[in-house]
Design a protein around this motif. Structure first.
Motif, PDB file in Angstrom:
ATOM      1  N   GLN A 136      -5.468  11.837  -1.204  1.00  0.00           N
ATOM      2  CA  GLN A 136      -5.636  10.727  -2.419  1.00  0.00           C
ATOM      3  C   GLN A 136      -6.709  11.175  -3.476  1.00  0.00           C
ATOM      4  OE1 GLN A 136      -4.140   6.862  -1.332  1.00  0.00           O
ATOM      5  NE2 GLN A 136      -5.016   7.136   0.611  1.00  0.00           N
TER       6      GLN A 136
ATOM      7  N   PRO B 232      -8.268   4.216  -2.802  1.00  0.00           N
ATOM      8  CA  PRO B 232      -7.725   4.356  -4.272  1.00  0.00           C
ATOM      9  C   PRO B 232      -7.107   3.062  -4.870  1.00  0.00           C
ATOM     10  CG  PRO B 232      -6.945   6.285  -2.957  1.00  0.00           C
ATOM     11  CD  PRO B 232      -7.353   5.282  -1.999  1.00  0.00           C
TER      12      PRO B 232
ATOM     13  N   GLU C 279      -6.107  10.669  -7.171  1.00  0.00           N
ATOM     14  CA  GLU C 279      -6.018   9.172  -7.661  1.00  0.00           C
ATOM     15  C   GLU C 279      -7.569   8.756  -7.961  1.00  0.00           C
ATOM     16  OE1 GLU C 279      -4.032   6.977  -8.528  1.00  0.00           O
ATOM     17  OE2 GLU C 279      -2.318   8.316  -8.635  1.00  0.00           O
TER      18      GLU C 279
ATOM     19  N   GLN D 109      -7.529   5.050   3.501  1.00  0.00           N
ATOM     20  CA  GLN D 109      -6.118   5.120   2.932  1.00  0.00           C
ATOM     21  C   GLN D 109      -6.184   4.067   1.701  1.00  0.00           C
ATOM     22  OE1 GLN D 109      -3.787   7.023   4.446  1.00  0.00           O
ATOM     23  NE2 GLN D 109      -2.260   6.575   2.876  1.00  0.00           N
TER      24      GLN D 109
END
Length: 881
Positions: free
Chosen positions: A394, A354, A397, A351
C-alpha cells in the motif's frame, strides 16, 4: 582409471550361490489383491454417472460413497431434477451411517449445488431444503453443524418468502427456546441473522426482533458473541430508528461485558453500524464511548487487535464529527497501537495506515508529515516480514496522500523497501510501483531536480535486479514496470541503468520474463530523447536479436516487434521493422517462425494502397508460405491466423480520407486516426539522423549478401533437385516443402528484369513506365526481393501489378509460387487487389514469352529452360526472344 572398491564393500555383496534358493520349486506368494477384493471395487464401465453414484451410495465401499458425494455437483450439472430424484433416496440412507467427515463433504457438495444454481430455484427449494433442515435438527458436532448451516445460508436467498417464513424461520424459533442447549440457541441466532435481509423490516419487527434483543442478554457468552455478529444484518433490515433506539443500547451494554471476546465483537458491530446512525447521535453518544477506547493502556490485547483492525474504517465514518482535540487523541491511540509488541496488532495497523492517513488528510493535507511519517518508518523497519509486506503493498496510497512533501519524505522509505532483504517485500512493492513514481513526477515538475532525487531509487532498482538470484517472478514484476520508466526517469538514466537490465532479461532470463521485457525495451526506444541512443538501441535490436546467434534471441525480437507495431506508426514499421519480420519467417528454427507468424495480421494493418502494393504482395506470399510450412505447428498456426489475416482491412488512400479495399470506413478510420496521432507523437522526439538512418539501412540490407546467399542457393538446389528432410530443416537447412528464403537484399528491376546484388546498386528512381503512386522497391522498401524462384511469365495482370499501369516494353520478372502455395493463395489467403489500371494488360506489342516447360524430376537441378533462372542464382538469365 577407476579406483577398486573397498574390501568391506566387496564382502557385503552376495554371490549367485549365496542367494536363497527356492524350496521344491514353490512360487513366491503374491502380495496383490485377492479376487474377492478386486470384485468389490470393480464397476461396469458402461454405467452412466447417475447409475454409478446410485450404485456407490447403495452398497459401495466407504471410499466409493465419499467419491460419489464429492462428485454430486458434476453429476447434477446438466442433468437437473431427474438426476437428483434418482440419487436422493440412496443419499439420505447413506448419510445416516456416514461419519463426520463424510457429513461435512456432503454439506459442501449441497452448498456448491445451491451456490451455482445447478437446478431451478423451485427444484432447489423442493430438493435441498428438507434435507438441510433435517440434518440441522439433529445433534451433531460443531464441524458438521457449521457445514449444514453454510449450505442453508446459500439456499436462503433463493427461497420464497412463504417457505422462508414457514420452514426456516419456524426451525430457528423452535431451536431458540430457553430450555434448548447453547448450540441450539446459537443456531437460532445465526439463522435469524441470515433470514432478516430476505424478510423485510415489517416481518422482522413482527416475528423475532424482540426475541433477538432478549437473546443479547443470554447467560452464556457464546450466545452473546453470536448475537453481536447478527445485529448488523438485523439493524440494516429494520432501519435507522429501531437501530438507534434498541440495538445501540444493547451494543453499549455489550461493550462493558465481562468477557473479552464479547467486548471485541460488540466493538466490531458498532463500527459496522456507524453509517446508519444520525450525526447528532454519533456526537452525543458514540464519540464519548470511542474516546474511552483510545486510551488502550490497560485494555485487553484481544480488544486492541479488534480496534487496530477497524481503526481506518472507524475514522473514515466519524471524521466529520470530530474536533481538533479528538483528532489528536485518535492519532495518538493509533500510533500507540503501531508500537505494541503484539505482532498481529502491528500487522493490522500496517494494513489500516492508508485509511487512517486518508481520513486525516481530508481535514489537514499536511497531516502525514506531522503525524504519521515516523510511524511509517517504524513499520517499514519492523522485524516481522508480514508487517513490511502490508506496508509495501500500500505504499502507493501513502505516497499519494503525502502530497507535495512526497519527494522529501517518501524517497528513503521507497529505497528501504526496494533494498529489503526479503524478496516477498520487494515483490509487494513492484506491482504498483509505476503509480508511486507518478506521484514523484507530480511533486517534482522540474526534470533536473527530479533526476537528482530519483537517482537513489535508480540505484536501489539496480541492486534489486542484481539480487534476484534467478527468481523469475521477481524479474517479471520488475520488468513489468519498465514501460512506465520513460515518464519518470531521464533518457540517460534509462540508457545507462535500465536498458542493460532489459537486455539481460531478453537474452538470458526465463520465457515468462521476455514478453514484459520486450515491452519495456520498446518503450525505451519510443520515448528516448537522444537520437544517437535511439540509433544504437535499434542497431542492437537488429544485430543481437533479429540476427542473433541464439534462436531465443530471435524469438525475443518477434515479441519486440509485436510491441513495436502497437507503439509506433505504420510509417516507422514499414521503413524499419517490416523486412526484418518477413526475414524471420524463413528462419531455420520452427519456434522462431511460429512466433513471427502471429504478426502477419498486425503487419497487414500498416499497409496503405496503392503505394504499398509491393509490401502487400510480399505479405501475401509470406502467409502462403507459412500455411505450407513443413513444420506442423507453424502451418497449423498459420491456417488459424489466416481467417484473421483475410478479415484485416487494407487501407486505401482516397485523397483526404482513407477506406479499406472494400470501400468501407469502419475500423479503418479509427486505425487511421490512431496512426496519425502516433506520427504526431513521434515528431516530438528526434528520429534517426541521416548518417544513422543510412547505417541502419545498410545493416538491414547487408545480411542478404553476406549471410543468406549460401542459404538461398542451398534452398534452390533443394527445391529443384529434391525435397529436404525435416531433420535438415531443424538443423539449419531449408524447410521441407517450401522454397528457401530468397535474397532479401536484392532489388528487382521493373523494366529490364535484372537483379542488383550490392546495396549500393539499389536505385531510388522508379523505373521507366512504372506508376508514380506505387512504392519504389529500392526506396521505401529496401528488402524488395521475393521469396520465390524468379521466372519470366507472360501474365498481363502480374506484369501490370509490378510494372505499373502504363505500357511496358517487355514483361517484368514475376515471382512464381509453387503449386501448393498457389492453390492456397487462390483459396483466399491473400487479398485480391482491384486497383484501377493495375490489372489491365500491357499495351505493348512485344512478342509474348512462351511458358517454360516443367522440369522433370529425373533431370538434374541445372536442366532448366532458358526462360527460367536457377533458384538462388545471383543474376537472372535474360529470356530469349
Amino acid at each position: 582409471m577407476a579406483k577398486p572398491l573397498p574390501t568391506a564393500l566387496i564382502d557385503s555383496f552376495l554371490t549367485w550361490e549365496q542367494l536363497p534358493q527356492e524350496e521344491h520349486g514353490k512360487e513366491v506368494p503374491s502380495t496383490g489383491k485377492s479376487e474377492e477384493e478386486l470384485a468389490k471395487f470393480t464397476v461396469d464401465e458402461r454405467l452412466s454417472d447417475v447409475e454409478r453414484a446410485v450404485l456407490f451410495l447403495t452398497g459401495g465401499q466407504p471410499i466409493q460413497q465419499r467419491h460419489a458425494i464429492r462428485n454430486l455437483p458434476s453429476t447434477i450439472r446438466g442433468r437437473g431434477r431427474p438426476a437428483w430424484d434418482a440419487i436422493a433416496q440412496p443419499l439420505k440412507a447413506a448419510l445416516n451411517r456416514m461419519d463426520a467427515d463424510a457429513q461435512v463433504e456432503a454439506a459442501q457438495a449441497l452448498s456448491e449445488i445451491a451456490k451455482e444454481r445447478l437446478m431451478p430455484n423451485a427444484d432447489l427449494q423442493a430438493c435441498l431444503l428438507p434435507l438441510l433442515c433435517r440434518n440441522i435438527n439433529k445433534e451433531k458436532s460443531e464441524e458438521e453443524t457449521e457445514g449444514w448451516l453454510k449450505a442453508l445460508f446459500e439456499l436462503v436467498p433463493l427461497l420464497d418468502k412463504e417457505v422462508l417464513r414457514s420452514e426456516v424461520l419456524s426451525l430457528a424459533l423452535s431451536k431458540g427456546d430457553v430450555e434448548e442447549s447453547v448450540n441450539s440457541r446459537a443456531i437460532c441466532a445465526r439463522i435469524l441473522g441470515a433470514v432478516a435481509p430476505c424478510l423485510g423490516k415489517d416481518e422482522v419487527e413482527r416475528t423475532f426482533f424482540k426475541k433477538a434483543m432478549t437473546m443479547c442478554q443470554d447467560v452464556d457468552y457464546h450466545m452473546r458473541i453470536s448475537m453481536c455478529e447478527q445485529l448488523v444484518a438485523i439493524g440494516r433490515t429494520v432501519g435507522r430508528e429501531p437501530t438507534s433506539k434498541h440495538i445501540l443500547e444493547e451494543l453499549f451494554e455489550l461493550l462493558q461485558d465481562e468477557e473479552v471476546q464479547v467486548r471485541a465483537s460488540a466493538f466490531k458491530a458498532l463500527v459496522a453500524l456507524l453509517d446508519l446512525l444520525p450525526s447528532d447521535l454519533r456526537k452525543s453518544r458514540v464519540i464519548p464511548v470511542l474516546r474511552d477506547h483510545m486510551q488502550p493502556f490497560d485494555m485487553d490485547p484481544t480488544v486492541q487487535r479488534c480496534i487496530a483492525s477497524h481503526f481506518g474504517m472507524m475514522l473514515m465514518l466519524i471524521k466529520s464529527d470530530l474536533d481538533t482535540d479528538d483528532f489528536q487523541l485518535f492519532f495518538s491511540g493509533f500510533k500507540h497501537l503501531c508500537g505494541k509488541s503484539d505482532v498481529e496488532m502491528r500487522r493490522a495497523c500496517a494494513q489500516q495506515l492508508p485509511l487512517v492517513v486518508k481520513a486525516a488528510a481530508s481535514v489537514n493535507p499536511m497531516v502525514y508529515g506531522q503525524q504519521f511519517h515516523d510511524t511509517l518508518v517504524s513499520l517499514i523497519n519492523d522485524n516481522d516480514e508480514e508487517v513490511r509486506i502490508n506496508i509495501a503493498s500500500q505504499l502507493h496510497e501513502v505516497t499519494r496522500l503525502s502530497g507535495r512533501e512526497c519527494a522529501t519524505l517518501m524517497s528513503r522509505p521507497v529505497v528501504r523497501l526496494l533494498r529489503d532483504e526479503s524478496q516477498r517485500v520487494q515483490m509487494a512493492v513492484l506491482p504498483m510501483f509505476n503509480v508511486t513514481l507518478q506521484h514523484f513526477v507530480t511533486a517534482l515538475p522540474d526534470e533536473s531536480k527530479r533526476e537528482t532525487v530519483l537517482m537513489d531509487i535508480v540505484r536501489a532498482l539496480v541492486d534489486l535486479e542484481a539480487g534476484t538470484n534467478r527468481n523469475w517472478r521477481l524479474q517479471a514484476n520488475l520488468a513489468s514496470v519498465f514501460s512506465s520508466f520513460p515518464q519518470s526517469f531521464s533518457s540517460d538514466q534509462i540508457y545507462e541503468h535500465f536498458l542493460p537490465m532489459a537486455y539481460r532479461f531478453l537474452s538470458g532470463s526465463f520465457a515468462a520474463v521476455r514478453p514484459v521485457a520486450a515491452e519495456g525495451v520498446t518503450a525505451f526506444l519510443r520515448y528516448n530523447k537522444r537520437d544517437k541512443q535511439r540509433a544504437e538501441i535499434f542497431m542492437r535490436l537488429i544485430r543481437d536479436y533479429a540476427r542473433g546467434k541464439s534462436f531465443t534471441q530471435r524469438i525475443a525480437f518477434g515479441e519486440i516487434a509485436q510491441h513495436l507495431v502497437k507503439r509506433f506508426s505504420s510509417r516507422f514499421i514499414k521503413d524499419w521493422v517490416f523486412d526484418l519480420c518477413l526475414e524471420l519467417l524463413y528462419d531455420p528454427v520452427p519456434n522462431v517462425r511460429l512466433q513471427v507468424t502471429s504478426l502477419l495480421p498486425l503487419l497487414k494493418q500498416t499497409i496503405k494502397l496503392p503505394e504499398d502494393v509491393d509490401l502487400l504482395e510480399r505479405l501475401n506470399n509470406a502467409m502462403s508460405n507459412s500455411m505450407t510450412d513443413n513444420d506442423r505447428d507453424v502451418s497449423m498456426t498459420a491456417r488459424q491466423i489466416n481467417d484473421t489475416f483475410k478479415r484485416t482491412p487494407v487501407r486505401m488512400g482516397g485523397g483526404v480520407s482513407s477506406m479499406d479495399v472494400n470501400g468501407l470506413l469502419g475500423g479503418v478510420a479509427s486505425y487511421e486516426t490512431e496512426d496519425r496521432k502516433k506520427e504526431e507523437e513521434e515528431g516530438e522526439y528526434p528520429g534517426f539522423t541521416p548518417e544513422d538512418a543510412k547505417e541502419l539501412k545498410a545493416e538491414i540490407l547487408q545480411m542478404s549478401v553476406k549471410k543468406r546467399v549460401p542459404a538461398a542457393e542451398a534452398g534452390g538446389r533443394a527445391l529443384v533437385g529434391r525435397r529436404s528432410t525435416s531433420g535438415e530443416a531443424r538443423l539449419g537447412g531449408p524447410p521441407t516443402g517450401r522454397p528457401a528464403m530468397g535474397l532479401s537484399g536484392l532489388a528487382q528491376s521493373k523494366s529490364s528484369g535484372s537483379m542488383l546484388v550490392s546495396p549500393s546498386a539499389v536505385r531510388t528512381t522508379p523505373a521507366a513506365g512504372s506508376s508514380p503512386g506505387l512504392r519504389s522497391a529500392s526506396a521505401s522498401s529496401p528488402v524488395a526481393a521475393t521469396t520465390k524462384p524468379t521466372v519470366f511469365q507472360n501474365s498481363p495482370s502480374k506484369t501490370g501489378l509490378l510494372a505499373g499501369s502504363g505500357p511496358a516494353k517487355s514483361p517484368a520478372p514475376v515471382p512464381r509460387a509453387p503449386a501448393a502455395a498457389a492453390t492456397t493463395a487462390a483459396a483466399g489467403s491473400a487479398s485480391t487487389l482491384k486497383l484501377p489500371g493495375i490489372n489491365k494488360p500491357p499495351t505493348s506489342s512485344a512478342t509474348p514469352l512462351a511458358r517454360p516447360a516443367p522440369v522433370s524430376a529425373s533431370k538434374p537441378a541445372t536442366s532448366l529452360t532458358t526462360s527460367r533462372a536457377p533458384v538462388g542464382s545471383v543474376a537472372a538469365r535474360k529470356p530469349s526472344k
